[in-house]
Design a protein around this motif. Sequence first.
Motif, PDB file in Angstrom:
ATOM      1  N   CYS A  26     -12.505   1.874   5.299  1.00 27.17           N
ATOM      2  CA  CYS A  26     -11.945   0.865   4.402  1.00 27.17           C
ATOM      3  C   CYS A  26     -12.975  -0.206   4.056  1.00 27.17           C
ATOM      4  CB  CYS A  26     -10.704   0.241   5.031  1.00 27.17           C
ATOM      5  SG  CYS A  26      -9.295   1.372   5.142  1.00 27.17           S
ATOM      6  N   ARG A  27     -13.857  -0.498   4.969  1.00 30.40           N
ATOM      7  CA  ARG A  27     -14.876  -1.523   4.725  1.00 30.40           C
ATOM      8  C   ARG A  27     -15.909  -1.066   3.702  1.00 30.40           C
ATOM      9  NH1 ARG A  27     -15.498  -3.154   9.718  1.00 30.40           N
ATOM     10  NH2 ARG A  27     -17.034  -1.603  10.291  1.00 30.40           N
ATOM     11  N   THR A  28     -16.142   0.235   3.604  1.00 23.58           N
ATOM     12  CA  THR A  28     -17.236   0.732   2.761  1.00 23.58           C
ATOM     13  C   THR A  28     -16.772   1.490   1.523  1.00 23.58           C
ATOM     14  OG1 THR A  28     -17.385   2.710   4.168  1.00 23.58           O
ATOM     15  CG2 THR A  28     -18.847   0.876   4.695  1.00 23.58           C
ATOM     16  N   ALA A  29     -15.484   1.832   1.418  1.00 20.77           N
ATOM     17  CA  ALA A  29     -14.999   2.601   0.266  1.00 20.77           C
ATOM     18  C   ALA A  29     -15.033   1.768  -1.006  1.00 20.77           C
ATOM     19  CB  ALA A  29     -13.582   3.099   0.537  1.00 20.77           C
ATOM     20  N   TYR A  30     -15.242   2.428  -2.130  1.00 25.10           N
ATOM     21  CA  TYR A  30     -15.251   1.793  -3.439  1.00 25.10           C
ATOM     22  C   TYR A  30     -13.864   1.786  -4.091  1.00 25.10           C
ATOM     23  CZ  TYR A  30     -20.397   1.788  -3.814  1.00 25.10           C
ATOM     24  OH  TYR A  30     -21.731   1.545  -3.643  1.00 25.10           O
ATOM     25  N   ASN A  31     -12.972   2.567  -3.603  1.00 25.68           N
ATOM     26  CA  ASN A  31     -11.749   2.963  -4.289  1.00 25.68           C
ATOM     27  C   ASN A  31     -10.567   2.230  -3.663  1.00 25.68           C
ATOM     28  OD1 ASN A  31      -9.577   4.385  -5.338  1.00 25.68           O
ATOM     29  ND2 ASN A  31     -10.355   6.395  -4.773  1.00 25.68           N
ATOM     30  N   GLU A  36      -6.990  -0.225  -0.067  1.00 27.33           N
ATOM     31  CA  GLU A  36      -5.735  -0.965  -0.190  1.00 27.33           C
ATOM     32  C   GLU A  36      -4.535  -0.105   0.222  1.00 27.33           C
ATOM     33  OE1 GLU A  36      -5.237  -4.019  -0.710  1.00 27.33           O
ATOM     34  OE2 GLU A  36      -7.021  -4.821  -1.695  1.00 27.33           O
ATOM     35  N   ILE A  37      -4.479   1.125  -0.300  1.00 23.62           N
ATOM     36  CA  ILE A  37      -3.296   1.967  -0.079  1.00 23.62           C
ATOM     37  C   ILE A  37      -3.375   2.717   1.251  1.00 23.62           C
ATOM     38  CG2 ILE A  37      -2.058   3.982  -0.999  1.00 23.62           C
ATOM     39  CD1 ILE A  37      -2.715   3.034  -3.790  1.00 23.62           C
ATOM     40  N   LEU A 380     -10.244   2.731 -13.317  1.00 24.84           N
ATOM     41  CA  LEU A 380      -9.182   3.635 -12.879  1.00 24.84           C
ATOM     42  C   LEU A 380      -8.536   2.996 -11.652  1.00 24.84           C
ATOM     43  CD1 LEU A 380      -9.316   7.508 -12.477  1.00 24.84           C
ATOM     44  CD2 LEU A 380      -8.043   6.061 -10.908  1.00 24.84           C
ATOM     45  N   GLU A 381      -7.268   2.718 -11.752  1.00 20.90           N
ATOM     46  CA  GLU A 381      -6.520   2.143 -10.637  1.00 20.90           C
ATOM     47  C   GLU A 381      -5.179   2.858 -10.530  1.00 20.90           C
ATOM     48  OE1 GLU A 381      -7.690   0.099  -8.461  1.00 20.90           O
ATOM     49  OE2 GLU A 381      -9.556  -0.328  -9.538  1.00 20.90           O
ATOM     50  N   ALA A 382      -4.652   2.903  -9.322  1.00 26.43           N
ATOM     51  CA  ALA A 382      -3.395   3.603  -9.103  1.00 26.43           C
ATOM     52  C   ALA A 382      -2.616   2.928  -7.997  1.00 26.43           C
ATOM     53  CB  ALA A 382      -3.666   5.065  -8.726  1.00 26.43           C
ATOM     54  N   THR A 383      -1.335   3.198  -7.983  1.00 23.77           N
ATOM     55  CA  THR A 383      -0.508   2.757  -6.863  1.00 23.77           C
ATOM     56  C   THR A 383       0.670   3.708  -6.703  1.00 23.77           C
ATOM     57  OG1 THR A 383       0.597   0.861  -5.839  1.00 23.77           O
ATOM     58  CG2 THR A 383       0.987   1.206  -8.189  1.00 23.77           C
ATOM     59  N   ASN A 384       1.156   3.802  -5.498  1.00 21.99           N
ATOM     60  CA  ASN A 384       2.396   4.517  -5.225  1.00 21.99           C
ATOM     61  C   ASN A 384       3.508   3.494  -5.085  1.00 21.99           C
ATOM     62  OD1 ASN A 384       0.788   6.784  -5.096  1.00 21.99           O
ATOM     63  ND2 ASN A 384       0.726   6.832  -2.872  1.00 21.99           N
ATOM     64  N   GLU A 385       4.691   3.862  -5.537  1.00 26.37           N
ATOM     65  CA  GLU A 385       5.815   2.936  -5.456  1.00 26.37           C
ATOM     66  C   GLU A 385       6.707   3.273  -4.262  1.00 26.37           C
ATOM     67  OE1 GLU A 385       5.568   0.457  -7.125  1.00 26.37           O
ATOM     68  OE2 GLU A 385       4.953   0.829  -9.196  1.00 26.37           O
ATOM     69  N   ARG A 410       0.297   1.906   2.124  1.00 25.30           N
ATOM     70  CA  ARG A 410       0.816   0.722   1.465  1.00 25.30           C
ATOM     71  C   ARG A 410       0.726   0.952  -0.045  1.00 25.30           C
ATOM     72  NH1 ARG A 410      -3.253  -3.398   4.536  1.00 25.30           N
ATOM     73  NH2 ARG A 410      -4.626  -2.526   2.944  1.00 25.30           N
ATOM     74  N   ASN A 411       1.299   0.033  -0.827  1.00 27.44           N
ATOM     75  CA  ASN A 411       1.044   0.112  -2.260  1.00 27.44           C
ATOM     76  C   ASN A 411      -0.071  -0.860  -2.632  1.00 27.44           C
ATOM     77  OD1 ASN A 411       2.373  -2.340  -2.174  1.00 27.44           O
ATOM     78  ND2 ASN A 411       4.224  -1.599  -3.171  1.00 27.44           N
ATOM     79  N   ASN A 412      -0.520  -0.754  -3.867  1.00 22.88           N
ATOM     80  CA  ASN A 412      -1.627  -1.580  -4.335  1.00 22.88           C
ATOM     81  C   ASN A 412      -1.078  -2.934  -4.778  1.00 22.88           C
ATOM     82  OD1 ASN A 412      -4.342  -1.987  -4.868  1.00 22.88           O
ATOM     83  ND2 ASN A 412      -4.552  -0.145  -6.123  1.00 22.88           N
ATOM     84  N   PRO A 413      -1.567  -4.035  -4.259  1.00 23.31           N
ATOM     85  CA  PRO A 413      -1.014  -5.349  -4.612  1.00 23.31           C
ATOM     86  C   PRO A 413      -1.116  -5.632  -6.113  1.00 23.31           C
ATOM     87  CG  PRO A 413      -2.436  -5.515  -2.686  1.00 23.31           C
ATOM     88  CD  PRO A 413      -2.627  -4.133  -3.244  1.00 23.31           C
ATOM     89  N   VAL A 414      -0.154  -6.379  -6.603  1.00 28.76           N
ATOM     90  CA  VAL A 414      -0.156  -6.783  -8.004  1.00 28.76           C
ATOM     91  C   VAL A 414      -1.473  -7.476  -8.362  1.00 28.76           C
ATOM     92  CG1 VAL A 414       0.916  -8.364  -9.664  1.00 28.76           C
ATOM     93  CG2 VAL A 414       2.350  -6.939  -8.176  1.00 28.76           C
ATOM     94  N   GLU A 415      -1.931  -8.371  -7.478  1.00 28.49           N
ATOM     95  CA  GLU A 415      -3.151  -9.138  -7.772  1.00 28.49           C
ATOM     96  C   GLU A 415      -4.360  -8.235  -7.945  1.00 28.49           C
ATOM     97  OE1 GLU A 415      -0.229 -11.594  -5.528  1.00 28.49           O
ATOM     98  OE2 GLU A 415      -1.091  -9.596  -5.276  1.00 28.49           O
TER      99      GLU A 415
END
Length: 571
Positions: A26-31, A36-37, A380-385, A410-415
Amino acid sequence: MSDAITTEIIRHGLLAGADEMARNLCRTAYNTVVYEIHDYGIGIHDAAGDVVADAPGIAVFTRGNDHGIKEAINFLGKAKMLPGDVFLLNYPYWSSAHTLDPLVFAPVHVDGEIIAFASCRIHVLDLKQKDPGYVLDSTDMYQEGLFFPASKLYREGQPNEDIFNIVRYNSRLPERTIGDLQAQVSACITGVRRTQEIAAKYGTSTLVQAMEAINDHGERLARLALAKLPKGTWTAHDFVDSDGIDLDRLVKMNVTVTVTDTEMIIDWTGSERDVRGPINLPVGQTEAFCSLIFKSLTTPDTSVVAGNFRPLRVITEPGSVMHAVPPMPTFTLWTALIGGEVVLKALAKGMPDLVPACSGGDVCSMMGLGVNPRNGESWLEATNEAVGFGGHAGGDGSDGIMHLSEPGCRNNPVEVLETKSPMFIESYGYRPDSAGAGLNRGGVGVGRVYRFTAPSIGICLVYKTKTKPWAIGGGLEGDNNHVILNPGTDREVRQGGSYNHMGAGEVLVNNTGGGGGYGNPLLREPARVARDVRNGFVSVLAAERDYGVVVDPSSFAVDNLATAASRAARR
């Protein structure tokens, strides 16, 4: 020699190593899908590829990593796996996932012998699949991107530039894709080092014996729990909306579950064949989600180890939607998300007090992509609901949480979404009356409204919209998932899985399903119904219609006389 105390210390050392792998990833990922998720599966495995420690993320990923490592061992042989090597595997029929969920793994050597493996699977953004973002309508494997059949990303500690250059010159988002692959490498190297440190501290033979004991203990726990389950054979089926090609054809998943004193057999014979679109599952994925359901019934309170699944047998038919063979397309893996609840549907016939009703039944992903006018760069951004969970014997289903297939996510925060993309989230919240009514109601789903502020592509990955979440014991079905484009205009469209070209100012609404109810809703205590009305989960109208409870819309008090009359009329 590994005594019980040393084994337990080693077990926690391996779990700590897996957690550190996740932190480094998580510290090194670009995505943002990764950091986040938590869309990842991380494990430390014994020399046979069987997991002994994992870090929670997407549950089916870690179990699928076992399958992929075993296939790689069969393909290459351990003699070709050298110290410092790191492997990349995304050939779906071996790796247990589609091309954009590559498995990266590394052998753990001590004194020249492989004693373990470290693995990390994530979702990367682009590997030359035919469409940017996601593929919904491929008809064979060759439209789904680049395949790496256990290829060496690193050779004896040095990067294999040939592989990185292939990715670099074949990806629409090369920097982020290579950055994520390197983050996976970082996670695996962390796992290798921590495992070697444990071997150095306690001795290699002690570590190997401890890993064997960990899995044997996991098996014993599963068998003890299995012996307490009701015995019998039960059959159920459900449907995926379509395969992405034949849009009016519901795709049937048929399962027969048998529980005996010694094993659980999950048999997918009778599931659809000749499915042209990309919802076919690699068999490792089918085995993985079946393992998740089995674990939830037998050893839900302990960490994942391969021994947990020794009493489980999964039967599939090669060439069916549950067991893809080359060159069948496999990109859209939503069959696995819905499939777990088909197993629960069968089990509900024999053990209705041990399993929940159906949840909203999907992860309801939304992916946006395009060119960001703020910086001129591709995004490119995505989230699961979240969805509502099914009601159960112990109480109501949970409201608006991540689907059971991704318990560590988790889901991707609105911010984050609004900062990194030209999307504006106009509203986000629970969906009243989406839950199935019952003695114990289902959980409510959620709704999120996206307004695109620049021309973009909005990809909806929602494949349970044509059937509703099933209930148990007289409960009512939940409302199903659905996507609405441009609501309230002459361009309004209601749909499910889809690839949409959105203009600036256009709106996409992602509504997720509520869980099915458990038990007769007329038996629900009026005070509980009134509390649901006060909390906004159930409307005044639905309270009377579904529960026979008349609630004052201002004070939220129950009209006891009117309620008694309403319930009597419904009986």
